[in-house]
Design an enzyme around this catalytic site. Structure first.
Site, PDB file in Angstrom:
ATOM      1  N   GLU A 196      27.925  27.800  43.805  1.00 24.47           N
ATOM      2  CA  GLU A 196      28.493  26.487  44.200  1.00 24.47           C
ATOM      3  C   GLU A 196      28.551  26.367  45.731  1.00 24.47           C
ATOM      4  O   GLU A 196      28.161  25.336  46.303  1.00 24.47           O
ATOM      5  CB  GLU A 196      29.888  26.369  43.581  1.00 24.47           C
ATOM      6  CG  GLU A 196      30.753  25.211  44.048  1.00 24.47           C
ATOM      7  CD  GLU A 196      32.177  25.323  43.470  1.00 24.47           C
ATOM      8  OE1 GLU A 196      32.320  25.430  42.234  1.00 24.47           O
ATOM      9  OE2 GLU A 196      33.146  25.302  44.260  1.00 24.47           O
ATOM     10  N   HIS A 203      29.520  31.967  39.829  1.00 20.66           N
ATOM     11  CA  HIS A 203      29.339  30.510  39.722  1.00 20.66           C
ATOM     12  C   HIS A 203      29.798  29.857  41.028  1.00 20.66           C
ATOM     13  O   HIS A 203      29.130  28.991  41.596  1.00 20.66           O
ATOM     14  CB  HIS A 203      30.147  29.966  38.539  1.00 20.66           C
ATOM     15  CG  HIS A 203      30.415  28.484  38.583  1.00 20.66           C
ATOM     16  ND1 HIS A 203      31.357  27.909  39.408  1.00 20.66           N
ATOM     17  CD2 HIS A 203      29.848  27.446  37.916  1.00 20.66           C
ATOM     18  CE1 HIS A 203      31.367  26.592  39.252  1.00 20.66           C
ATOM     19  NE2 HIS A 203      30.458  26.290  38.346  1.00 20.66           N
ATOM     20  N   ASN A 204      30.953  30.294  41.518  1.00 18.90           N
ATOM     21  CA  ASN A 204      31.475  29.712  42.752  1.00 18.90           C
ATOM     22  C   ASN A 204      30.611  30.072  43.962  1.00 18.90           C
ATOM     23  O   ASN A 204      30.436  29.254  44.861  1.00 18.90           O
ATOM     24  CB  ASN A 204      32.922  30.165  42.990  1.00 18.90           C
ATOM     25  CG  ASN A 204      33.898  29.351  42.166  1.00 18.90           C
ATOM     26  OD1 ASN A 204      33.541  28.835  41.113  1.00 18.90           O
ATOM     27  ND2 ASN A 204      35.125  29.239  42.625  1.00 18.90           N
ATOM     28  N   SER A 223      35.966  25.964  35.010  1.00 21.58           N
ATOM     29  CA  SER A 223      35.322  25.207  36.088  1.00 21.58           C
ATOM     30  C   SER A 223      35.217  23.735  35.750  1.00 21.58           C
ATOM     31  O   SER A 223      35.042  23.359  34.598  1.00 21.58           O
ATOM     32  CB  SER A 223      33.918  25.750  36.368  1.00 21.58           C
ATOM     33  OG  SER A 223      33.326  24.960  37.387  1.00 21.58           O
ATOM     34  N   LYS A 244      32.574  33.508  36.616  1.00 16.09           N
ATOM     35  CA  LYS A 244      33.120  32.365  37.352  1.00 16.09           C
ATOM     36  C   LYS A 244      33.013  32.588  38.866  1.00 16.09           C
ATOM     37  O   LYS A 244      32.685  31.677  39.624  1.00 16.09           O
ATOM     38  CB  LYS A 244      34.588  32.135  36.952  1.00 16.09           C
ATOM     39  CG  LYS A 244      35.298  31.043  37.762  1.00 16.09           C
ATOM     40  CD  LYS A 244      34.591  29.692  37.621  1.00 16.09           C
ATOM     41  CE  LYS A 244      35.396  28.494  38.083  1.00 16.09           C
ATOM     42  NZ  LYS A 244      35.794  28.428  39.451  1.00 16.09           N
TER      43      LYS A 244
HETATM   44  C1  6PG Z   1      35.337  24.900  39.932  1.00 17.43           C
HETATM   45  C2  6PG Z   1      35.578  25.140  41.389  1.00 17.43           C
HETATM   46  C3  6PG Z   1      37.009  25.445  41.645  1.00 17.43           C
HETATM   47  C4  6PG Z   1      37.374  25.326  43.115  1.00 17.43           C
HETATM   48  C5  6PG Z   1      37.150  26.609  43.852  1.00 17.43           C
HETATM   49  C6  6PG Z   1      36.405  26.560  45.130  1.00 17.43           C
HETATM   50  O1  6PG Z   1      34.447  25.545  39.420  1.00 17.43           O
HETATM   51  O2  6PG Z   1      36.030  24.074  39.359  1.00 17.43           O
HETATM   52  O3  6PG Z   1      34.792  26.186  41.851  1.00 17.43           O
HETATM   53  O4  6PG Z   1      37.290  26.660  41.067  1.00 17.43           O
HETATM   54  O5  6PG Z   1      36.809  24.248  43.690  1.00 17.43           O
HETATM   55  O6  6PG Z   1      38.441  27.074  44.036  1.00 17.43           O
HETATM   56  O7  6PG Z   1      37.275  26.376  46.159  1.00 17.43           O
HETATM   57  P1  6PG Z   1      37.015  26.677  47.694  1.00 17.43           P
HETATM   58  O8  6PG Z   1      35.883  25.815  48.114  1.00 17.43           O
HETATM   59  O9  6PG Z   1      38.314  26.205  48.296  1.00 17.43           O
HETATM   60  O10 6PG Z   1      36.803  28.116  47.890  1.00 17.43           O
END
Ligand code: 6PG
Length: 515
Positions: free
Chosen positions: A221, A217-218, A142, A214
């Site tokens: 995010e 984590h997303n 990430s 991960k």
């Molecule tokens: C990271 C990000 C990276 C990317 C994702 C999200 O941790 O560096 O999460 O993995 O930005 O692919 O992408 P989307 O918003 O397109 O789903």
């Protein structure tokens, strides 16, 4: 420049897939003194990459590039046991690369998938390679392009012996944070990586654990980004602030508890003007969000495990509804909202508090999902260690993570982050503001799905009683699904022979509970 055959066993590690993330991770590894074999399906990309990064770039680091035009030569150029990182598109392309590599490898070699793979794919790949005597690590990477270049947060999962082979490289390349404050150590430059500090990587667990961490984590995010967007929307449309003014507000927020990478970049974006029209940049960006699927995977998995992660799911749905741009434009001509702003006044600080509390709920949900997954898949996840490696490098890096780390240091088996005394006190202080912001958004017709779902999560979690009593009675009524009683131990199930609608009153004798 045509590539010549590389010398055999001259490289410490190899990387397949020279898109930007791959290139940057290679440069990061070379900056740390590793000789990196590089291979890309299109050789012209490899040639360009090598031409753009001559040996002088790596100075006296000892690192460098070992390019190959042919996969066989690439594999032969690696010292044994071979360590090969794959950074290609998740799914089919990853399988294709693995399939072409496997016949060229020997027992004990390790393949590392650094893409955003679905954790169940990682489990499948690890098993398949394991049967051939090969090791496999599924590692979250990430931090975007900048992170890959100067220090990402790295979340490796797989067998311990596989991690042992990868560890020196991952530890060297990961972002570093200050041991005392947990603050990211900045200032890395090409050929000059940061020295010292605590690396933002650790062994996560077996099988798909790294990619799972991960994935969630997303999910967090997605929620974090959506919450910042809702703050912007409320400040703009319920408080009437301009994008530039909101940028200033966010810069101030970034000095306090909300200090984070995502707030920082949001402030930058809101300050930006479109070079073509001169309008605020956000006003020329079409409001239709994209997504690659990791937030959806998190939500699907949370549903599978029965873990409430509403704020994460709402963030995914918010992207989905935004993508219905044309339909929304048509609906806007038909469906009317409030005609005037409500008299309820909210302050900018109230929005900050709402963002803080909602963000805490999103993290609490993500970490609760880790707890459940750890149990379900037998991973023995260390939540404190996960919070620690999120402090630097990754997209959700934030001052706040240090507090989460401390919460798990205080109580490693903490059931929910909201129950940590520090966070509980923070929410108690801020919740009146949080409620007024959600109320204001509702009254003024500004959608705030992640804010309001976070507040509902908090209110549901803190309530001793919920209306699920009625729900259970409904289920028993129409489907004999049974119910538990407040005056009997958990796990004893009862059923009522419900009378027909002409005799709505149950006699005590009819309540005679059958099990
Ligand atoms: C990271 C990000 C990276 C990317 C994702 C999200 O941790 O560096 O999460 O993995 O930005 O692919 O992408 P989307 O918003 O397109 O789903």
């Amino acid at each position: 420049m045509a590539l010549s055959k590389p010398a055999a066993t001259s490289a410490d590690v190899g990387l397949v897939g020279l898109a930007v993330m791959g290139q940057n991770l290679v440069l990061n590894m070379a900056d740390h003194g590793f000789k990196v074999a590089v291979y890309n399906r299109t050789t012209a990309t490899t040639e360009r990459f090598v031409a753009d990064n001559p040996p002088a770039v790596f100075g006296d680091t000892g690192g460098g590039l070992v390019p190959a035009a042919d996969l066989r030569d690439f594999v032969a150029s690696l010292k044994r046991p071979r360590r090969i990182v794959i950074l290609v598109k998740a799914g089919g392309p990853t399988d294709a690369v693995i399939d072409s590599l496997v016949p060229l490898l020997d027992k004990g070699d390790v393949v590392v998938d650094g893409g955003n793979a679905l954790f169940t794919d990682t489990m499948r790949r690890e098993k398949a390679l394991g049967e051939k005597g090969l090791l496999f690590v599924g590692s979250g990477v990430s931090g975007g392009e900048e992170g890959a270049r100067f220090g990402p947060s790295l979340m490796p999962g797989g067998r311990r012996e596989a991690w042992a082979l990868l560890e020196p490289i991952w530890v060297a390349c990961a972002a570093k944070v200050d041991a005392k404050t947990g603050k990211p150590i900045e200032g890395a430059r090409p050929g000059k990586p940061v020295q010292g500090g605590v690396p933002c990587t650790t062994y996560i667990g077996p099988g798909g654990a790294g990619h799972y961490v991960k994935m969630v984590h997303n999910g967090i995010e997605y929620a974090d980004m959506q919450l910042i967007c809702e703050s912007y929307d409320i400040l703009r449309h319920a408080k009437g602030l301009s994008p530039e003014a909101i940028s200033k507000v966010m810069r101030e927020w970034n000095q306090g508890d909300l200090d984070s990478f995502l707030i920082e970049i949001s402030a930058d974006v809101l300050q930006q003007r479109d070079p073509v029209t001169g309008a605020p940049f956000v006003d020329v960006v079409l409001d239709a969000a994209g997504q690659k699927g990791t937030g959806k995977w998190t939500s699907v998995n949370a549903l599978d495990l029965g873990v409430p992660t509403g704020s994460i799911a709402e963030a995914v749905f918010a992207r989905c509804i935004s993508a219905l741009k044309d339909e929304r434009v048509r609906a806007s001509a038909v469906l009317k909202g409030p005609t005037a702003p409500s008299p309820l006044e909210i302050s900018v600080d109230a929005v900050r508090d709402a963002l803080y509390c909602s963000k805490l709920c999103a993290y609490a949900q993500g970490f609760a999902l880790y707890t459940a997954a750890s149990k379900e898949y037998g991973w023995n996840l260390d939540l404190g260690a996960i919070a620690q490696i999120f402090r630097g490098g990754c997209i959700i890096r934030a001052r706040f993570l240090q507090k989460i780390t401390e919460a798990y240091q205080r109580q490693p088996a903490l059931e929910n982050l909201l129950l940590d005394p520090y966070f509980a006190a923070q929410v108690e202080k801020a919740q009146a503001n949080w409620r007024s912001v959600v109320a204001k958004a509702a009254l003024d017709g500004v959608p705030a799905p992640a804010f309001s779902s976070a507040l509902s999560y908090f209110d549901s979690y803190r309530r001793k009683t919920l209306p699920a009593n009625l729900l259970q009675a409904q289920r028993d009524y129409f489907g004999a699904h049974t119910y538990e009683r407040v005056d009997r131990p958990r796990g004893e199930f009862f059923h009522v022979d419900w009378p027909d609608s002409k005799r709505p009153e149950l006699k005590a004798s009819e309540l005679g509970m059958s099990r």
